[in-house]
Design an enzyme around this catalytic site. Sequence first.
Site, PDB file in Angstrom:
ATOM      1  N   ASP A  57       0.862  -1.178   0.000  1.00 44.78           N
ATOM      2  CA  ASP A  57       0.000   0.000   0.000  1.00 44.78           C
ATOM      3  C   ASP A  57       0.897   1.226   0.000  1.00 44.78           C
ATOM      4  O   ASP A  57       1.828   1.333   0.812  1.00 44.78           O
ATOM      5  CB  ASP A  57      -0.897  -0.020   1.243  1.00 44.78           C
ATOM      6  CG  ASP A  57      -1.888   1.129   1.258  1.00 44.78           C
ATOM      7  OD1 ASP A  57      -1.847   1.975   0.342  1.00 44.78           O
ATOM      8  OD2 ASP A  57      -2.700   1.197   2.193  1.00 44.78           O
ATOM      9  N   ASP A 116       1.589   9.071  -9.540  1.00 42.04           N
ATOM     10  CA  ASP A 116       0.454   9.192 -10.460  1.00 42.04           C
ATOM     11  C   ASP A 116      -0.737   8.589  -9.727  1.00 42.04           C
ATOM     12  O   ASP A 116      -1.014   7.394  -9.829  1.00 42.04           O
ATOM     13  CB  ASP A 116       0.743   8.461 -11.773  1.00 42.04           C
ATOM     14  CG  ASP A 116      -0.357   8.686 -12.798  1.00 42.04           C
ATOM     15  OD1 ASP A 116      -1.097   9.682 -12.670  1.00 42.04           O
ATOM     16  OD2 ASP A 116      -0.491   7.856 -13.712  1.00 42.04           O
ATOM     17  N   CYS A 135      -5.154  11.815 -13.716  1.00 45.91           N
ATOM     18  CA  CYS A 135      -5.860  11.903 -14.995  1.00 45.91           C
ATOM     19  C   CYS A 135      -7.273  12.427 -14.748  1.00 45.91           C
ATOM     20  O   CYS A 135      -8.237  11.945 -15.333  1.00 45.91           O
ATOM     21  CB  CYS A 135      -5.892  10.556 -15.702  1.00 45.91           C
ATOM     22  SG  CYS A 135      -6.595   9.220 -14.716  1.00 45.91           S
TER      23      CYS A 135
END
Length: 603
Positions: A246, A265, A322
């Site tokens: 994690d 990201d 994104c």
Amino acid sequence: AAAREAAEAGLDTNIMETERFVLPSGQEVEAEKLAAPDLALVQRRMKEIVSVLDNFKVMREEGRSRADYMAQLKRDLATYYGYNEFMLDALLNLFTVPEALELMEANEVPRPITLRTNTLKTRRRELAAALIQRGVNLDPIGKWSKVGLVVYDSKVPIGATPEYMAGHYMLQGASSFMPCMALAPQPGESVVDMAAAPGGKTTYVAALMRNTGTVFANEINKDRLKSVVGNLHRMGVNNTVVCNYDGVELPKVLGERSVDRVLLDAPCSGTGVVSKDPSVKTSKSQADIWKCCQLQKKLLLAAIDLVDAKSKTGGYIVYSTCSIMVEENENVVNYALRKRNVKVVPTGLEFGREGFTRYRDFRFHPSLKHSRRFYPHAHNLDGFFVCKLKKLSNDKKVGVDGKEEKDEDEEEGTASGSEGEDQEGPAWADMDRLDGKQGGKKKKKGSKPLGIAVPVSKPKANPKLLQKLKAGKAKGGSEDGEDREGEEAPKPKSEPAIVRAAKKELQEQVQKKGAAAVKKAAPQQQQKPVGQEKQQGKAAGADGAKTKEAAGKQAGAPGPKAQADKAGAGRPAPAAQSGAKGVGKAKQAPKPSGPGTANKGKK
């Protein structure tokens, strides 16, 4: 001539009357809901509404407000593009109406296929020549990238060519080039990619480092690690360690201040890649954005903790998503600026729009203008956000009390302007209100928080109340003390069960501390009366002995005093022994001293 001018004037009037757009009535709207949608009519009406909103004072219908036009526009957008109400509100808040329509139209068209040259095995010129010979029509992606190629069409499967199998290139979206370019890793450094799957960014980072140093490619999803390992082998990367943790726990695994750079990201809502996943139009809600926001905050703080601020060449963190939502981008970075000693630095990217420093009524740190946003309709890329941070110090920011502030208690943003409750804000402001938080808006001092604040830890005992209870117990329990001890605090009717349980636990804790204090104080209070009891017993014995001695003299027998002198002549009776005996007696029978004790001594 006059008749001709009148005819022309009448013609102009007719043209103006026909050009004026009229909103459909309520009956027409209901009829459209029941019938199959006429997309051509809906599209034409959307264009008319946009033109009216651009010149609202002149072209609006009398008796109609801007809200009426916006409501009709949202209905038409939902019918034509298929977005839910939340997504429509979010896009119309981010962009002007014409630009929002451009973005929605761009999301209907897939982005061009792009590939990245693997500089560990080949050069872009050689790769382009080899692919052109196989019937691939391509061009360089642009001046901003030295390794990207855009593919227009191909006679062969672009993902099954011999060059692809040999690892000469990687099929990768152009927008995902940006985080790696902003990170700019140097050869010999240690770098962490916190969310590595499927491996495009990891292999790009390794290529920029020329296969030197160390890259830690972490992915929480074990199944997705197969693609990471496969791409690493295919691309010839041998400086990467693949791990399955994690991301929040990575500072405990790798150690804090252990690497030079971190690429995050972060997992997000995907509102920037609607062209790849059209389900985002209807599946996302306010709660989904809020959940992503909370996870991204934890991951970004973990990424900052991994980086060593004293690194000679590094000390940088790149955060990217994104998503085009402000809640997942500027809001998260602004939170990190308040929690850690970092600053936003320029990304080094040549294009892209500046990040928001003002979003509706909310204000973010001015340095967030250095972050970059990319949009499908403006840059022909997937919606993307990139921000680069520089770590200034390894120390964590602390609160007023010198302790590190808890992450969960942070507000989500700052507000300016009026303090009214009806002030508009982003989508996550309402979620804060549901959770009992301030929703990113500053409140006046002394104002009551929205919602019920439920304590999750043991409340501390009131020191003044504890002193009063100790004093009452030490005095033997006065009436006031007994009343306070037995009296329960008044309970408000609206108290949750957890609050009542916490208060009960507090009361029991205070009572236990008071009882312990009384036990410690009791021997000291009883020590002096026991000594007095000894003296009183000795005095009473002496009087009895004198009486017996007088009677013995009359009878001609030795008195008890003489016998005691013979038996215990010269035996000392120090005060310490007397005190020890008094303590022992107090332990066996801890009764308060008084006249009863003296009478017992006399007996």
